[in-house]
Each structure stands twice: as structure tokens, then as C-alpha cells.
Write a protein that holds these residues in place. Structure first.
Motif, PDB file in Angstrom:
ATOM      1  N   VAL A  34       0.835  -1.197   0.000  1.00 23.00           N
ATOM      2  CA  VAL A  34       0.000   0.000   0.000  1.00 23.00           C
ATOM      3  C   VAL A  34       0.871   1.249   0.000  1.00 23.00           C
ATOM      4  O   VAL A  34       1.983   1.246   0.520  1.00 23.00           O
ATOM      5  N   LYS A  35       0.353   2.302  -0.600  1.00 25.22           N
ATOM      6  CA  LYS A  35       0.999   3.607  -0.550  1.00 25.22           C
ATOM      7  C   LYS A  35       0.508   4.329   0.706  1.00 25.22           C
ATOM      8  O   LYS A  35      -0.520   3.966   1.288  1.00 25.22           O
ATOM      9  N   VAL A  36       1.214   5.343   1.112  1.00 23.37           N
ATOM     10  CA  VAL A  36       0.835   6.104   2.306  1.00 23.37           C
ATOM     11  C   VAL A  36      -0.539   6.723   2.114  1.00 23.37           C
ATOM     12  O   VAL A  36      -1.368   6.714   3.030  1.00 23.37           O
ATOM     13  N   SER A  37      -0.811   7.240   0.927  1.00 23.10           N
ATOM     14  CA  SER A  37      -2.118   7.867   0.684  1.00 23.10           C
ATOM     15  C   SER A  37      -3.246   6.850   0.833  1.00 23.10           C
ATOM     16  O   SER A  37      -4.292   7.156   1.413  1.00 23.10           O
ATOM     17  N   ASP A  38      -3.056   5.622   0.335  1.00 23.94           N
ATOM     18  CA  ASP A  38      -4.083   4.585   0.487  1.00 23.94           C
ATOM     19  C   ASP A  38      -4.276   4.220   1.961  1.00 23.94           C
ATOM     20  O   ASP A  38      -5.399   4.007   2.426  1.00 23.94           O
ATOM     21  N   GLU A  48      -8.777  15.652   0.930  1.00 25.42           N
ATOM     22  CA  GLU A  48      -8.069  16.925   0.862  1.00 25.42           C
ATOM     23  C   GLU A  48      -6.961  17.014   1.917  1.00 25.42           C
ATOM     24  O   GLU A  48      -5.921  17.631   1.682  1.00 25.42           O
ATOM     25  N   GLU A  49      -7.152  16.378   3.059  1.00 25.63           N
ATOM     26  CA  GLU A  49      -6.093  16.362   4.071  1.00 25.63           C
ATOM     27  C   GLU A  49      -4.980  15.383   3.691  1.00 25.63           C
ATOM     28  O   GLU A  49      -3.815  15.618   4.010  1.00 25.63           O
ATOM     29  N   VAL A  50      -5.341  14.304   3.022  1.00 25.89           N
ATOM     30  CA  VAL A  50      -4.312  13.372   2.525  1.00 25.89           C
ATOM     31  C   VAL A  50      -3.447  14.088   1.500  1.00 25.89           C
ATOM     32  O   VAL A  50      -2.214  13.958   1.508  1.00 25.89           O
ATOM     33  N   SER A  55       2.399  13.834   2.238  1.00 25.84           N
ATOM     34  CA  SER A  55       3.831  13.840   1.986  1.00 25.84           C
ATOM     35  C   SER A  55       4.619  13.889   3.290  1.00 25.84           C
ATOM     36  O   SER A  55       5.604  13.164   3.467  1.00 25.84           O
ATOM     37  N   TRP A  56       4.177  14.735   4.210  1.00 19.51           N
ATOM     38  CA  TRP A  56       4.876  14.828   5.488  1.00 19.51           C
ATOM     39  C   TRP A  56       4.687  13.556   6.312  1.00 19.51           C
ATOM     40  O   TRP A  56       5.615  13.114   6.996  1.00 19.51           O
ATOM     41  N   ALA A  57       3.512  12.981   6.241  1.00 19.73           N
ATOM     42  CA  ALA A  57       3.297  11.710   6.938  1.00 19.73           C
ATOM     43  C   ALA A  57       4.209  10.640   6.347  1.00 19.73           C
ATOM     44  O   ALA A  57       4.792   9.829   7.079  1.00 19.73           O
ATOM     45  N   GLY A  58       4.361  10.647   5.027  1.00 16.33           N
ATOM     46  CA  GLY A  58       5.242   9.689   4.375  1.00 16.33           C
ATOM     47  C   GLY A  58       6.683   9.835   4.824  1.00 16.33           C
ATOM     48  O   GLY A  58       7.407   8.840   4.954  1.00 16.33           O
ATOM     49  N   GLY A 108       4.879   5.638  12.176  1.00 10.89           N
ATOM     50  CA  GLY A 108       5.167   6.912  11.525  1.00 10.89           C
ATOM     51  C   GLY A 108       3.974   7.836  11.502  1.00 10.89           C
ATOM     52  O   GLY A 108       4.098   9.043  11.744  1.00 10.89           O
ATOM     53  N   ALA A 109       2.795   7.293  11.211  1.00 10.46           N
ATOM     54  CA  ALA A 109       1.591   8.126  11.178  1.00 10.46           C
ATOM     55  C   ALA A 109       1.217   8.598  12.580  1.00 10.46           C
ATOM     56  O   ALA A 109       0.694   9.697  12.752  1.00 10.46           O
ATOM     57  N   SER A 110       1.501   7.800  13.591  1.00 13.60           N
ATOM     58  CA  SER A 110       1.235   8.217  14.971  1.00 13.60           C
ATOM     59  C   SER A 110       2.219   9.281  15.431  1.00 13.60           C
ATOM     60  O   SER A 110       1.904  10.108  16.281  1.00 13.60           O
TER      61      SER A 110
END
Length: 126
Positions: A34-38, A48-50, A55-58, A108-110
Motif C-alpha cells: 500500500v501507498k501512504v495515501s491509500d 483533501e487532508e491526505v 507527503s509529510w506523513a510519508g 510513523g503516522a502516529s
């Protein structure tokens, strides 16, 4: 060892290596990536927030991945961006892909404040 014996041995070793690579390829392709956006969309983040914070979350996610995997980067794929003034059809960019159950996605997302509320109670189906 005669030339015929060496050739026979070399062919047998090449065939064995080819079979091992074929098995590894089948195993590698069976895993879901999976990609970060998915991942963020699946966690309930609005599109819109994704687009704004993905990018920064990635960047946070890839740093956690590298820390857990001795500095190695995750696999990459290409993704088309949204159309803009300079590229009416969008442009292709290289993005990282992760296994669906990779702990680096959650860690990373946390760690990133903008995505932390969305992944706090998210548990992906493994």
C-alpha cells in the motif's frame, strides 16, 4: 573435471538458482503493498487532508521504516499526481510502498501530529 562435466554442473546450478528466484518472486508478489495515501484514506482521513499532509506523513513513516530495517529504504512505485498548470495530465512521481501490516505505517503516522488522530483507533485488516 572435464569440460562437459563443468558445463553440466554449471547448467544444473543455473537451473536451481532460476527455480529459487521464481519461488521468491511468487512469494514477493503475493504480499499486498500500500501507498501512504491509500493507508491514510483507509484510516478515515479526508482526501483533501491526505493531499495536504500525506507527503509529510510519508516522511515520518519512511524514517520509522529505515530505523527498523537498518537504514534500508522501502520498495518504490510510481504514482501520477493531480493535474496542475505546468502538467495538465499530472506528472509521475516515485513513492514508497509498504506491506499492509507493516508496523512502520502505524508508528510513523502516529508520530506525525496531523495524522495521529486518524490512526489512533485504526487497526488494519491483516
Amino acid at each position: 573435471m572435464s569440460a562437459t562435466a563443468r558445463r553440466t554442473r554449471r547448467r544444473a546450478l543455473a537451473a536451481e538458482l532460476r527455480d529459487r528466484r521464481r519461488e521468491n518472486r511468487a512469494h514477493r508478489d503475493a504480499t499486498t503493498r500500500v501507498k501512504v495515501s491509500d493507508f491514510l484514506l483507509g484510516a478515515g482521513m479526508p482526501q483533501e487532508e491526505v493531499d495536504r499532509y500525506g507527503s509529510w506523513a510519508g516522511r515520518h513513516i519512511v524514517s520509522k521504516y529505515r530505523a527498523a530495517h537498518h537504514g534500508h529504504a522501502p520498495r518504490t512505485t510510481y504514482k501520477r499526481t493531480k493535474p496542475c498548470k505546468g502538467a495538465p495530465k499530472g506528472r509521475w512521481i516515485k513513492v514508497y510502498v509498504y506491506r499492509a501490516a507493516d508496523p512502520a505505517l502505524m508508528a510513523g503516522a502516529s508520530a506525525y501530529g496531523r495524522t495521529a488522530p486518524y490512526v489512533a483507533e485504526y487497526a488494519p485488516a491483516a
